[in-house]
Motif scaffolding. Structure first.
Motif, PDB file in Angstrom:
ATOM      1  N   HIS A  61      18.924  65.214   5.502  1.00  0.00           N
ATOM      2  CA  HIS A  61      17.894  66.150   5.049  1.00  0.00           C
ATOM      3  C   HIS A  61      16.850  65.503   4.146  1.00  0.00           C
ATOM      4  O   HIS A  61      16.088  66.207   3.482  1.00  0.00           O
ATOM      5  N   TRP A  62      16.821  64.190   4.084  1.00  0.00           N
ATOM      6  CA  TRP A  62      15.893  63.482   3.218  1.00  0.00           C
ATOM      7  C   TRP A  62      15.251  62.371   4.043  1.00  0.00           C
ATOM      8  O   TRP A  62      15.946  61.514   4.579  1.00  0.00           O
ATOM      9  N   ALA A  63      13.921  62.412   4.135  1.00  0.00           N
ATOM     10  CA  ALA A  63      13.228  61.421   4.967  1.00  0.00           C
ATOM     11  C   ALA A  63      12.007  60.861   4.250  1.00  0.00           C
ATOM     12  O   ALA A  63      11.425  61.511   3.399  1.00  0.00           O
ATOM     13  N   ALA A  64      11.657  59.655   4.636  1.00  0.00           N
ATOM     14  CA  ALA A  64      10.411  59.015   4.214  1.00  0.00           C
ATOM     15  C   ALA A  64       9.832  58.368   5.462  1.00  0.00           C
ATOM     16  O   ALA A  64      10.554  57.691   6.206  1.00  0.00           O
ATOM     17  N   GLY A  65       8.553  58.601   5.701  1.00  0.00           N
ATOM     18  CA  GLY A  65       7.927  58.022   6.887  1.00  0.00           C
ATOM     19  C   GLY A  65       8.569  58.518   8.176  1.00  0.00           C
ATOM     20  O   GLY A  65       8.682  57.776   9.144  1.00  0.00           O
ATOM     21  N   ASP A  66       9.028  59.769   8.174  1.00  0.00           N
ATOM     22  CA  ASP A  66       9.640  60.400   9.345  1.00  0.00           C
ATOM     23  C   ASP A  66      10.954  59.750   9.759  1.00  0.00           C
ATOM     24  O   ASP A  66      11.378  59.849  10.908  1.00  0.00           O
ATOM     25  N   VAL A  67      11.627  59.074   8.824  1.00  0.00           N
ATOM     26  CA  VAL A  67      12.933  58.480   9.090  1.00  0.00           C
ATOM     27  C   VAL A  67      13.881  58.947   7.991  1.00  0.00           C
ATOM     28  O   VAL A  67      13.604  58.754   6.807  1.00  0.00           O
ATOM     29  N   THR A  68      15.000  59.559   8.393  1.00  0.00           N
ATOM     30  CA  THR A  68      15.950  60.035   7.386  1.00  0.00           C
ATOM     31  C   THR A  68      16.733  58.860   6.790  1.00  0.00           C
ATOM     32  O   THR A  68      16.800  57.773   7.378  1.00  0.00           O
ATOM     33  N   ILE A  69      17.340  59.126   5.668  1.00  0.00           N
ATOM     34  CA  ILE A  69      18.206  58.099   5.047  1.00  0.00           C
ATOM     35  C   ILE A  69      19.338  57.752   6.007  1.00  0.00           C
ATOM     36  O   ILE A  69      19.683  56.577   6.175  1.00  0.00           O
ATOM     37  N   ALA A  70      19.903  58.766   6.666  1.00  0.00           N
ATOM     38  CA  ALA A  70      20.988  58.515   7.631  1.00  0.00           C
ATOM     39  C   ALA A  70      20.526  57.600   8.763  1.00  0.00           C
ATOM     40  O   ALA A  70      21.251  56.691   9.175  1.00  0.00           O
ATOM     41  N   GLU A  71      19.315  57.829   9.263  1.00  0.00           N
ATOM     42  CA  GLU A  71      18.788  56.977  10.328  1.00  0.00           C
ATOM     43  C   GLU A  71      18.546  55.557   9.835  1.00  0.00           C
ATOM     44  O   GLU A  71      18.810  54.587  10.558  1.00  0.00           O
ATOM     45  N   ARG A  72      18.070  55.415   8.607  1.00  0.00           N
ATOM     46  CA  ARG A  72      17.866  54.073   8.045  1.00  0.00           C
ATOM     47  C   ARG A  72      19.186  53.330   7.941  1.00  0.00           C
ATOM     48  O   ARG A  72      19.279  52.150   8.274  1.00  0.00           O
ATOM     49  N   ARG A  73      20.217  54.023   7.462  1.00  0.00           N
ATOM     50  CA  ARG A  73      21.551  53.386   7.334  1.00  0.00           C
ATOM     51  C   ARG A  73      22.086  52.980   8.698  1.00  0.00           C
ATOM     52  O   ARG A  73      22.674  51.916   8.851  1.00  0.00           O
ATOM     53  N   ALA A 112      20.468  52.176  11.295  1.00  0.00           N
ATOM     54  CA  ALA A 112      19.689  51.079  11.884  1.00  0.00           C
ATOM     55  C   ALA A 112      20.018  49.720  11.268  1.00  0.00           C
ATOM     56  O   ALA A 112      19.671  48.702  11.837  1.00  0.00           O
ATOM     57  N   ARG A 113      20.684  49.721  10.162  1.00  0.00           N
ATOM     58  CA  ARG A 113      21.011  48.450   9.488  1.00  0.00           C
ATOM     59  C   ARG A 113      22.026  47.644  10.237  1.00  0.00           C
ATOM     60  O   ARG A 113      22.911  47.910  10.827  1.00  0.00           O
TER      61      ARG A 113
END
Length: 65
Positions: free
Chosen positions: A50-62, A64-65
């Motif tokens: 439920h938290w995004a920056a630049g249309d990418v959520t924190i979950a999606e960033r994690r 992608a790592r």
């Protein structure tokens, strides 16, 4: 009366949240000499989906790592 409102990603332990509340209270007390009993701290935990920056959520960033 200082009111400190913090939003963080979900996932910290109760001990970490308690420590954050303590440190924020101490910082406000030291920096502006506010009486501790007048300092209010609210911690809001937000799910990583439920938290995004630049249309990418924190979950999606994690993920992608």
């Amino acid at each position: 009366m200082p009111f400190i409102d913090v939003t963080i990603g979900l996932g910290r332990s109760p001990e970490q949240i308690r420590s954050l509340i303590h440190e924020l209270t101490e910082a406000a007390h030291r920096s502006i000499d506010a009486p501790k009993e007048n300092i209010r701290v609210v911690i809001r935990e937000v799910p990583e989906t439920h938290w995004a920056a630049g249309d990418v959520t924190i979950a999606e960033r994690r993920a992608a790592r």
